[in-house]
Design an enzyme around this catalytic site. Structure first.
Site, PDB file in Angstrom:
ATOM      1  N   PRO A 166      46.853  32.139 -20.724  1.00 43.42           N
ATOM      2  CA  PRO A 166      47.157  31.801 -22.119  1.00 43.42           C
ATOM      3  C   PRO A 166      48.477  31.030 -22.208  1.00 43.42           C
ATOM      4  O   PRO A 166      49.412  31.336 -21.477  1.00 43.42           O
ATOM      5  CB  PRO A 166      47.301  33.167 -22.798  1.00 43.42           C
ATOM      6  CG  PRO A 166      46.654  34.139 -21.896  1.00 43.42           C
ATOM      7  CD  PRO A 166      46.707  33.589 -20.512  1.00 43.42           C
ATOM      8  N   GLY A 167      48.490  30.039 -23.056  1.00 40.77           N
ATOM      9  CA  GLY A 167      49.741  29.314 -23.280  1.00 40.77           C
ATOM     10  C   GLY A 167      49.999  28.173 -22.328  1.00 40.77           C
ATOM     11  O   GLY A 167      51.046  27.549 -22.372  1.00 40.77           O
ATOM     12  N   THR A 168      49.026  27.888 -21.448  1.00 42.29           N
ATOM     13  CA  THR A 168      49.254  26.805 -20.506  1.00 42.29           C
ATOM     14  C   THR A 168      48.879  25.442 -21.082  1.00 42.29           C
ATOM     15  O   THR A 168      49.063  24.430 -20.424  1.00 42.29           O
ATOM     16  CB  THR A 168      48.449  27.027 -19.208  1.00 42.29           C
ATOM     17  OG1 THR A 168      47.152  27.484 -19.558  1.00 42.29           O
ATOM     18  CG2 THR A 168      49.113  28.043 -18.313  1.00 42.29           C
ATOM     19  N   GLY A 169      48.341  25.428 -22.295  1.00 45.30           N
ATOM     20  CA  GLY A 169      48.083  24.146 -22.946  1.00 45.30           C
ATOM     21  C   GLY A 169      46.630  23.706 -22.940  1.00 45.30           C
ATOM     22  O   GLY A 169      46.347  22.523 -23.057  1.00 45.30           O
ATOM     23  N   LYS A 170      45.697  24.644 -22.846  1.00 42.28           N
ATOM     24  CA  LYS A 170      44.285  24.267 -22.809  1.00 42.28           C
ATOM     25  C   LYS A 170      43.838  23.677 -24.139  1.00 42.28           C
ATOM     26  O   LYS A 170      43.219  22.613 -24.174  1.00 42.28           O
ATOM     27  CB  LYS A 170      43.419  25.495 -22.476  1.00 42.28           C
ATOM     28  CG  LYS A 170      43.733  26.099 -21.120  1.00 42.28           C
ATOM     29  CD  LYS A 170      42.879  27.312 -20.831  1.00 42.28           C
ATOM     30  CE  LYS A 170      43.162  28.493 -21.745  1.00 42.28           C
ATOM     31  NZ  LYS A 170      44.501  29.071 -21.570  1.00 42.28           N
ATOM     32  N   THR A 171      44.163  24.385 -25.220  1.00 40.78           N
ATOM     33  CA  THR A 171      43.784  23.900 -26.536  1.00 40.78           C
ATOM     34  C   THR A 171      44.420  22.537 -26.809  1.00 40.78           C
ATOM     35  O   THR A 171      43.780  21.604 -27.292  1.00 40.78           O
ATOM     36  CB  THR A 171      44.206  24.918 -27.610  1.00 40.78           C
ATOM     37  OG1 THR A 171      43.709  26.199 -27.242  1.00 40.78           O
ATOM     38  CG2 THR A 171      43.682  24.545 -28.957  1.00 40.78           C
TER      39      THR A 171
ATOM     40  N   GLY B 193      42.576  28.843 -17.512  1.00 35.38           N
ATOM     41  CA  GLY B 193      43.982  29.044 -17.185  1.00 35.38           C
ATOM     42  C   GLY B 193      44.611  30.116 -18.047  1.00 35.38           C
ATOM     43  O   GLY B 193      44.027  30.551 -19.044  1.00 35.38           O
TER      44      GLY B 193
ATOM     45  N   GLU C 117      54.912  31.416   1.903  1.00 34.84           N
ATOM     46  CA  GLU C 117      53.851  30.415   1.779  1.00 34.84           C
ATOM     47  C   GLU C 117      53.962  29.356   2.871  1.00 34.84           C
ATOM     48  O   GLU C 117      52.957  28.878   3.395  1.00 34.84           O
ATOM     49  CB  GLU C 117      53.867  29.770   0.389  1.00 34.84           C
ATOM     50  CG  GLU C 117      53.478  30.704  -0.754  1.00 34.84           C
ATOM     51  CD  GLU C 117      52.149  31.414  -0.544  1.00 34.84           C
ATOM     52  OE1 GLU C 117      51.228  30.816   0.059  1.00 34.84           O
ATOM     53  OE2 GLU C 117      52.028  32.585  -0.956  1.00 34.84           O
TER      54      GLU C 117
HETATM   55  P1  ADP Z   1      46.258  27.795 -24.511  1.00 32.12           P
HETATM   56  O1  ADP Z   1      45.178  27.214 -25.342  1.00 32.12           O
HETATM   57  O2  ADP Z   1      46.148  27.437 -23.056  1.00 32.12           O
HETATM   58  O3  ADP Z   1      46.473  29.251 -24.691  1.00 32.12           O
HETATM   59  P2  ADP Z   1      47.868  26.158 -26.168  1.00 32.12           P
HETATM   60  O4  ADP Z   1      47.288  24.817 -25.910  1.00 32.12           O
HETATM   61  O5  ADP Z   1      47.445  26.824 -27.409  1.00 32.12           O
HETATM   62  O6  ADP Z   1      47.615  27.118 -24.939  1.00 32.12           O
HETATM   63  O7  ADP Z   1      49.443  26.042 -26.085  1.00 32.12           O
HETATM   64  C1  ADP Z   1      50.288  26.662 -27.002  1.00 32.12           C
HETATM   65  C2  ADP Z   1      51.469  25.793 -27.316  1.00 32.12           C
HETATM   66  O8  ADP Z   1      52.322  25.679 -26.181  1.00 32.12           O
HETATM   67  C3  ADP Z   1      51.074  24.374 -27.644  1.00 32.12           C
HETATM   68  O9  ADP Z   1      50.836  24.243 -28.997  1.00 32.12           O
HETATM   69  C4  ADP Z   1      52.302  23.592 -27.222  1.00 32.12           C
HETATM   70  O10 ADP Z   1      53.255  23.574 -28.236  1.00 32.12           O
HETATM   71  C5  ADP Z   1      52.860  24.385 -26.075  1.00 32.12           C
HETATM   72  N1  ADP Z   1      52.437  23.808 -24.796  1.00 32.12           N
HETATM   73  C6  ADP Z   1      51.684  24.409 -23.856  1.00 32.12           C
HETATM   74  N2  ADP Z   1      51.508  23.601 -22.791  1.00 32.12           N
HETATM   75  C7  ADP Z   1      52.145  22.451 -23.063  1.00 32.12           C
HETATM   76  C8  ADP Z   1      52.311  21.214 -22.350  1.00 32.12           C
HETATM   77  N3  ADP Z   1      51.794  21.013 -21.143  1.00 32.12           N
HETATM   78  N4  ADP Z   1      53.038  20.242 -22.951  1.00 32.12           N
HETATM   79  C9  ADP Z   1      53.562  20.430 -24.165  1.00 32.12           C
HETATM   80  N5  ADP Z   1      53.445  21.550 -24.879  1.00 32.12           N
HETATM   81  C10 ADP Z   1      52.743  22.571 -24.350  1.00 32.12           C
HETATM   82 ZN    ZN Z   2      50.338  35.303   1.783  1.00 30.25          ZN
HETATM   83 MG    MG Z   3      44.172  28.213 -26.798  1.00 29.51          MG
END
Ligand code: ADP
Ligand code: ZN
Ligand code: MG
Length: 618
Positions: free
Chosen positions: A207-212, A205, A428
Site C-alpha cells: 500500500p502507498g507505493t503509487g499503484k492508483t 505492491g 545480499e
Molecule cells: P497505492 O494505490 O499503491 O496504495 P497510491 O497511488 O494511492 O498508492 O499512493 C498514495 C499517494 O502517495 C499518492 O497519492 C501520491 O501522493 C503518493 N505517492 C506514492 N507513490 C508516489 C510516486 N512514485 N510519486 C509521487 N507520489 C507518490
Molecule cells: Zn539471504
Molecule cells: Mg490505491
C-alpha cells in the site's frame, strides 16, 4: 459526458442553512442566559424579600409543566421551568404577586417552527447530493435509483491532470506500461499489424507505493477516459448486484473505448474461490465469475484495458491471472534513495521549504518509506510550520514530522537503521557474488536492500531462469552455496551473525536433503528413495512416522546432509574471500543506492578472471 454535477452549490446551500440555524440559536440564547441558574428556592427568597414585581406563567397546555417568567425589582427577567405551574402560581399568589397566564412558551416558537424545516431541508439537500453521486457516471440519464448500475466513477480525459511525470521513480514500472499507453493513444497502429495487446494489467505492491497514481497517470498520458471502481463497491448486500454492476461497467466502457477500467483493491472480489465458509461468499463468487466472463468476452483489440491493483497477489484467484485476462503483472516496488528524493521533490512543489532543508538527505534517512509515507511526511512538516506560525518549512519541522510519520511506518514496515542497512548490504552481496561466479547459476539481475512487503530485508534476483527439465548435481550444489552466501558474508565482515539468514538456511537444508533422499546424489547412501513425507501429505492425520527405513539410516541421511552443507559452506566461503574487494565495493554501492542493476554489479569484478569451471568435488 459533460461536467454537469457541481456539488459546491449544494454545499453552499447546506452551509447557509446551518448558518441560519446557528444565528437563530444565538438570538434565542439572549433571553435564556439566566435559566439554568435560577431555581425555585431562589424565587422563594426573592419573593420573601419583595424582589419580584411581576410574573407570567407560560402554561404547557397538556401537562402541568410549564415555564414561569418573573421580573425582579432591578428589572431583570428570569425564567424557570417547573413540573407543576399551579404550585408556583400558588406560591406567587401567597406573596401577593398575581401572574398572568399565557398558553405556550412563546419565546421558543420561532425556533420550534424553524428547526424542523431547516432539518428537513438539509436532509433533502443531502439525499439529493448523495443520489446524484451514486448515480455516478452511468450514462448521465435521470435514473435516480438503480442499484445494479455500476458505481464506477468516470473521469474524462480532460479532467485527469495526472501524467507520468507526476509519478516519481518507478522507471521500470513506467517502461512496462509504455506500450499500453501507446496502444490506447493509437489502437489502429497495432490492430493493422495484428499485434495482440494485453487485456489486463495487474499492479501489485505494498500500500502507498503509487499503484492508483500510476493507473491514473497511464490514463492521463494516453488521454482516454478512465473508469475507476473499487473492488469493495462490487460486493454489496444484495445478491446479484455485484455481477450486474460488472456487466454494466463493461457496457459503459465499450461505449467509451478506447478507455481504461481501473479496479482498485481487486482482492475484495477476486479472492480465491471456494475458500470461504457459509453462503456469504456466493455473491463475491458471482461477481468474480462475471468479471472473468466479461474479460473473456471482449476481443483483445476493442480498446479496453483493464487495470487492477492489489497488495495481496497471493490471495487472488489464480483464474484471474490466466492468459487473456490479467496477462501482465507489474510489481510496483517501494522506492530506493533516488526514487525517494524524486518523490519528495514532487511533493515539495507546492510547499515552501527553507534552504536548510536538504531533500537528498531526507531521502537517505527514510529507507523503508513508501511514496505515500513521504507525501505524508512533507504534509506533517508543513502542518508543523503552520503551527509555529512560520512561513517556511525548516529542517526541524521535518525532523518532528519524521517522528510522527515514522511510528506509522514502523507499524506497516520497518525503519531501517544504518547498521541494518550495512548488514543487509553485505548479506545480499554474499549471495550475488556466488550467483555471478558460479557457472550454472545467475547472472545477477538486481541486488536490492529495500525491504520487500513480504518481510525480507532485501533480495538478490538472478535473471529469469530458463525452464530446465532437470537440475544437475552441480547445479544443486551451487544453489546451496548461493543460499549460504549471505550468512557467510555476514560472518566474514562482522564476525557475528544475525537471524536474518534463517530462510536461506532452511532452503539450503531442504535442497541438500532432497539430494540425499530423493535424487540419489549422495556419496554414501546410494540411489534409493528415502523421501517419506510427501506421499502422506494428503492423508489428514499423522502417519509421517511410519518410516520406510531404520533409525540407523535416518542418522546416516542426516550425516550426509550435514556433509553436503558443510562442504558447500567451506567452498562458498573460499570464493567470497577471494572476491573480498568486490564484497566491500558492492556493499558500499548498495548502501549508497539501495538497488543496483546487472551492469553496475558486474563492473565491480573488473580485474578478476572468472574461471569457467569449478571443481565441485563434494
Ligand atoms: P497505492 O494505490 O499503491 O496504495 P497510491 O497511488 O494511492 O498508492 O499512493 C498514495 C499517494 O502517495 C499518492 O497519492 C501520491 O501522493 C503518493 N505517492 C506514492 N507513490 C508516489 C510516486 N512514485 N510519486 C509521487 N507520489 C507518490
Ligand atoms: Zn539471504
Ligand atoms: Mg490505491
Amino acid at each position: 459526458m459533460k461536467k454537469s454535477r457541481n456539488y459546491s452549490i449544494y454545499f453552499l446551500l447546506v452551509l447557509a442553512l446551518m448558518f441560519v440555524v446557528i444565528i437563530l440559536q444565538f438570538v434565542g440564547a439572549k433571553n435564556t442566559v439566566t435559566r439554568t441558574t435560577y431555581n425555585l428556592g431562589q424565587l422563594e427568597t426573592d419573593l420573601q424579600n419583595g424582589n419580584i414585581t411581576a410574573a407570567i406563567i407560560y402554561q404547557n397546555q397538556e401537562t402541568p409543566t410549564g415555564a414561569v417568567r418573573v421580573r425582579t425589582s432591578d428589572e431583570q427577567d428570569l425564567t424557570l421551568y417547573v413540573t407543576d405551574v399551579t404550585e408556583v402560581e400558588d406560591l406567587l399568589i401567597s406573596y401577593n404577586v398575581y401572574p398572568s397566564v399565557s398558553d405556550v412558551a412563546r419565546d421558543n416558537s420561532l425556533m420550534a417552527n424553524i428547526i424542523p424545516i431547516v432539518i428537513v431541508l438539509i436532509i433533502v439537500a443531502f439525499v439529493f447530493v448523495m443520489l446524484n453521486n451514486a448515480q455516478g457516471a452511468s450514462a448521465g440519464g435521470s435514473r435516480m435509483m438503480n442499484f445494479g448500475k455500476s458505481r464506477a466513477k468516470l473521469s474524462n480525459s480532460d479532467d485527469n491532470k495526472i501524467r507520468l511525470d507526476d509519478v516519481a521513480g518507478l522507471t521500470e514500472e513506467k517502461e512496462q506500461l509504455a506500450e499500453i499507453i501507446e496502444f490506447l493513444k493509437s489502437p489502429g497502429k497495432f490492430i493493422k499489424l495484428g499485434a495482440r495487446i494485453p487485456k489486463g494489467v495487474l499492479l501489485e505492491g505494498r500500500p502507498g507505493t503509487g499503484k492508483t497514481l500510476l493507473a491514473k497517470a497511464v490514463a492521463g498520458e494516453a488521454g482516454v477516459p478512465f473508469f475507476t471502481i473499487s473492488g469493495s463497491d462490487f460486493v454489496e448486500m444484495f445478491v446479484g448486484v455485484g455481477a450486474s454492476r460488472v456487466r454494466d461497467l463493461f457496457e459503459e466502457a465499450k461505449k467509451n473505448a478506447p478507455c481504461i477500467i481501473f479496479i482498485d483493491e481487486i482482492d475484495a472480489v477476486a479472492r480465491r474461490r471456494g475458500t470461504g465458509m457459509g453462503g456469504g461468499h456466493d455473491e463475491r463468487e458471482q461477481t468474480l465469475n462475471q468479471l472473468l466472463v466479461e474479460m473473456d468476452g471482449f476481443g483483445t483489440n476493442e480498446g479496453i484495458i483493464v487495470m487492477a491493483a492489489t497488495n495481496r497477489v497471493d490471495i487472488l484467484d489464480p483464474a484471474i491471472l490466466r492468459p487473456g485476462r490479467f496477462d501482465r503483472k507489474i510489481t510496483v516496488s517501494p522506492p530506493d534513495v533516488g526514487g525517494r528524493e524524486a518523490i519528495l521533490k514532487i511533493h515539495a512543489r507546492n510547499k515552501k521549504l527553507g534552504d536548510d532543508v536538504d531533500l537528498k538527505q531526507v531521502a537517505q534517512t527514510t529507507a523503508g518509506f513508501t511514496g505515500a509515507d513521504l507525501e505524508n511526511l512533507l504534509n506533517e512538516a508543513a502542518i508543523n510550520t503552520a503551527m509555529a506560525d512560520r512561513s517556511f518549512t525548516n529542517k526541524e519541522d521535518i525532523q518532528k514530522a519524521f517522528i510522527n510519520v515514522g511510528i506509522g511506518v514502523e507499524k506497516h514496515s520497518h525503519i531501517i537503521t544504518d547498521k541494518e542497512k550495512k548488514i543487509t548490504a553485505y548479506h545480499e552481496t554474499g549471495h550475488a557474488i556466488l550467483f555471478h561466479v558460479l557457472p550454472d547459476v545467475g547472472p545477477v539481475y538486481t541486488v536490492s536492500i529495500i525491504p520487500t512487503g513480504a518481510g525480507a530485508a532485501g533480495y538478490t534476483m538472478p535473471l529469469p531462469e530458463k525452464d530446465e527439465m532437470f537440475l544437475s548435481r552441480n547445479r544443486m550444489l551451487e544453489d546451496i552455496m548461493v543460499s549460504l552466501g549471505g550468512r557467510i558474508a555476514e560472518e566474514i565482515i562482522f564476525g557475528d551473525i544475525t537471524t536474518g539468514a534463517s530462510s536461506d538456511i532452511k532452503k539450503a537444508t531442504h535442497e541438500a536433503r532432497n539430494m540425499v533422499t530423493k535424487y540419489g546424489m549422495s556419496k554414501n547412501i546410494g540411489v534409493i528413495n528415502y523421501d517419506e513425507e510427501e506421499e502422506d501429505v494428503f492423508i489428514g492425520y499423522d502417519i509421517a512416522h511410519n518410516k520406510k527405513h531404520s533409525e540407523l539410516m535416518s542418522g546416516e541421511i542426516d550425516k550426509e546432509v550435514k556433509a553436503i552443507i558443510d562442504a558447500c559452506y567451506k567452498k562458498a566461503k573460499e570464493i567470497i574471500l577471494e572476491y573480498q574487494d568486490v564484497l566491500h565495493k558492492s556493499a558500499e554501492l548498495l548502501i549508497e543506492k539501495e538497488k543496483i542493476g546487472r551492469d553496475e554489479f558486474e563492473a565491480l569484478f573488473e580485474g578478476h578472471e572468472i574461471p569457467e569451471d569449478f571443481n565441485m568435488e563434494i
